[in-house]
Scaffold this motif. Structure first.
Motif, PDB file in Angstrom:
ATOM      1  N   GLU A 179     115.921  87.956  41.950  1.00 55.79           N
ATOM      2  CA  GLU A 179     114.684  87.368  41.454  1.00 55.79           C
ATOM      3  C   GLU A 179     114.938  85.925  41.029  1.00 55.79           C
ATOM      4  OE1 GLU A 179     113.549  89.645  38.042  1.00 55.79           O
ATOM      5  OE2 GLU A 179     115.318  89.085  36.894  1.00 55.79           O
ATOM      6  N   LEU A 180     113.858  85.163  40.885  1.00 58.26           N
ATOM      7  CA  LEU A 180     113.972  83.802  40.378  1.00 58.26           C
ATOM      8  C   LEU A 180     113.828  83.824  38.869  1.00 58.26           C
ATOM      9  CD1 LEU A 180     114.134  80.737  40.842  1.00 58.26           C
ATOM     10  CD2 LEU A 180     111.626  80.726  40.993  1.00 58.26           C
ATOM     11  N   ASP A 181     114.832  83.311  38.167  1.00 60.57           N
ATOM     12  CA  ASP A 181     114.760  83.300  36.713  1.00 60.57           C
ATOM     13  C   ASP A 181     113.800  82.221  36.238  1.00 60.57           C
ATOM     14  OD1 ASP A 181     116.705  80.845  35.493  1.00 60.57           O
ATOM     15  OD2 ASP A 181     117.040  81.424  37.568  1.00 60.57           O
ATOM     16  N   THR A 182     113.239  82.420  35.062  1.00 60.91           N
ATOM     17  CA  THR A 182     112.204  81.518  34.563  1.00 60.91           C
ATOM     18  C   THR A 182     112.753  80.136  34.227  1.00 60.91           C
ATOM     19  OG1 THR A 182     112.506  82.441  32.341  1.00 60.91           O
ATOM     20  CG2 THR A 182     110.763  83.400  33.703  1.00 60.91           C
ATOM     21  N   GLY A 183     114.029  80.050  33.833  1.00 60.81           N
ATOM     22  CA  GLY A 183     114.616  78.748  33.536  1.00 60.81           C
ATOM     23  C   GLY A 183     114.713  77.873  34.768  1.00 60.81           C
ATOM     24  N   THR A 184     115.153  78.447  35.888  1.00 55.22           N
ATOM     25  CA  THR A 184     115.244  77.685  37.140  1.00 55.22           C
ATOM     26  C   THR A 184     113.859  77.280  37.618  1.00 55.22           C
ATOM     27  OG1 THR A 184     117.322  78.739  37.794  1.00 55.22           O
ATOM     28  CG2 THR A 184     115.985  77.785  39.547  1.00 55.22           C
ATOM     29  N   ARG A 185     112.874  78.161  37.496  1.00 52.48           N
ATOM     30  CA  ARG A 185     111.516  77.795  37.903  1.00 52.48           C
ATOM     31  C   ARG A 185     111.005  76.611  37.087  1.00 52.48           C
ATOM     32  NH1 ARG A 185     107.319  79.749  40.723  1.00 52.48           N
ATOM     33  NH2 ARG A 185     108.373  81.718  41.215  1.00 52.48           N
ATOM     34  N   LEU A 186     111.207  76.651  35.771  1.00 50.36           N
ATOM     35  CA  LEU A 186     110.767  75.555  34.917  1.00 50.36           C
ATOM     36  C   LEU A 186     111.486  74.256  35.296  1.00 50.36           C
ATOM     37  CD1 LEU A 186     109.030  74.757  32.422  1.00 50.36           C
ATOM     38  CD2 LEU A 186     111.051  75.266  31.014  1.00 50.36           C
ATOM     39  N   LEU A 187     112.771  74.348  35.603  1.00 48.04           N
ATOM     40  CA  LEU A 187     113.535  73.175  36.015  1.00 48.04           C
ATOM     41  C   LEU A 187     112.954  72.547  37.271  1.00 48.04           C
ATOM     42  CD1 LEU A 187     116.089  71.324  36.036  1.00 48.04           C
ATOM     43  CD2 LEU A 187     117.220  73.124  37.346  1.00 48.04           C
ATOM     44  N   LEU A 188     112.748  73.361  38.305  1.00 52.04           N
ATOM     45  CA  LEU A 188     112.266  72.817  39.575  1.00 52.04           C
ATOM     46  C   LEU A 188     110.850  72.270  39.452  1.00 52.04           C
ATOM     47  CD1 LEU A 188     113.716  75.439  42.086  1.00 52.04           C
ATOM     48  CD2 LEU A 188     114.615  73.192  41.479  1.00 52.04           C
TER      49      LEU A 188
END
Length: 340
Positions: A179-188
């Motif tokens: 899954e995509l973690d929420t921290g990486t999503r916020l970063l991108l």
């Protein structure tokens, strides 16, 4: 100083004297140097592999799973992830003959006592020893285990993030597996303009950030680093799944495997090693980043909101630290390098 698990294994050396022993996931210590009988090791951790290889040479393997050897006894040191433990036990069992011994060792705080159930598909687990707040369990294989295929353990998923569609391949033990973690999503979603020079994804995991950067800036040279062989393999598979040709993945202890400067360093940095918490990799990145960026180069990283990285960043970036975004869990920190 030897890790507690290593001390447990060393005190049980007579139990293994009758045949060469394969240890998977040996700790970051001098166990290989202390071991007196014939030993082989496998590590997914690059640092632990380097330590073992100094003593064992080619008898120390670095890779996502042990392979290419035949042994009669093998020990897995319990990793943080039970899914990773299941995968590595399957890989070890495939190397053993009927009557071979498969063992699981680990710290009590890592849940080794309940994890012993992971041995049940191969036989009846028996406790061999307990010491140093650790336990050692064993089964004797009653039938030949199936051949091991890493592809059976891969998970592939698709995602939409910050205007890009990505295919992601992950493996057990890789950060945010499946899954995509929420921290990486916020970063991108918070990134400033992706530059067209040399870009680094530090701690690449399954390769989400590096693949995104390579798609967003096809003229850029994207380099991806991780200490984990599982992450290296997952990232390579993710790049392949997306048809990316302007990125490469390298195993590394920190930044040591790469030389030169970068136009951007983008990271969701790790703060776990094994079952413990370890901020040293991120602190090393923060300390080295000012010297590894070109003038005007960017450092962008994710941090849990409770982590106090700002003072460390301010010391290296002339007190210029910006927060690009925040959520209930994370913050995105940004610094621009002076190219010192």
């Amino acid at each position: 100083m030897l890790h507690n698990v290593s001390q447990l294994l060393l005190r049980n050396q007579p139990h293994f004297d009758d045949a060469p022993l394969l240890i998977s996931q040996s700790p970051r210590d001098q166990l290989a140097r202390e071991w007196e009988a014939e030993l082989l090791t496998h590590n997914t951790d690059f640092v632990a592999w380097q330590l073992a290889a100094k003593v064992l040479g080619e008898r120390a393997q670095f890779g996502p799973a042990p392979q290419g050897v035949e042994v009669e006894q093998a020990v897995l040191v319990m990793p943080k992830s039970k899914d990773e433990a299941r995968m590595l036990l399957a890989a070890l069992a495939a190397l053993l003959p009927v009557g071979g011994r498969l063992l699981l060792a680990g710290e009590n705080k890592a849940g080794i006592k309940s994890a012993a159930k992971l041995l049940e598909p191969y036989g009846a687990p028996m406790k061999i020893d307990s010491a140093r707040h650790c336990s050692l369990f064993e089964v004797t294989l009653t039938e030949k285990a199936p051949a091991f295929d890493l592809a059976d353990w891969q998970q592939q998923f698709e995602l939409e993030v910050a205007g890009e569609s990505l295919k992601v391949v992950s493996l057990p033990g890789v950060f945010s597996h499946g899954e995509l973690d929420t921290g990486t999503r916020l970063l991108l979603e918070s990134l400033p303009r992706v530059k067209t020079g040399r870009i680094l994804d530090f701690g690449c995991g399954a390769g989400v950030i590096g693949t995104y950067l390579a798609k967003k800036a096809p003229q850029a040279q994207v380099e991806m680093l991780d200490v984990s062989a599982l992450a290296i393999k997952a990232s390579e598979l993710t790049l392949e799944a997306n048809g990316i040709t302007n990125a490469k993945v390298t195993p590394s202890d920190g930044l040591s495997a790469l030389t030169g400067r970068f136009h951007q360093i983008i990271s969701n940095p790790p703060f776990h090693t094994g079952v413990g918490t370890d901020y040293s990799a991120t602190e090393q990145l923060i300390a080295e980043a000012p010297k590894r960026l070109v003038q005007g180069g960017d450092l962008v990283l994710v941090a849990n909101r409770f982590l106090k990285y700002e003072p460390l960043l301010a010391a290296g970036f002339n007190n210029k630290v910006d927060t690009l975004a925040t959520s209930s869990q994370f913050k995105i920190l940004y610094c621009r390098g002076s190219g010192r």
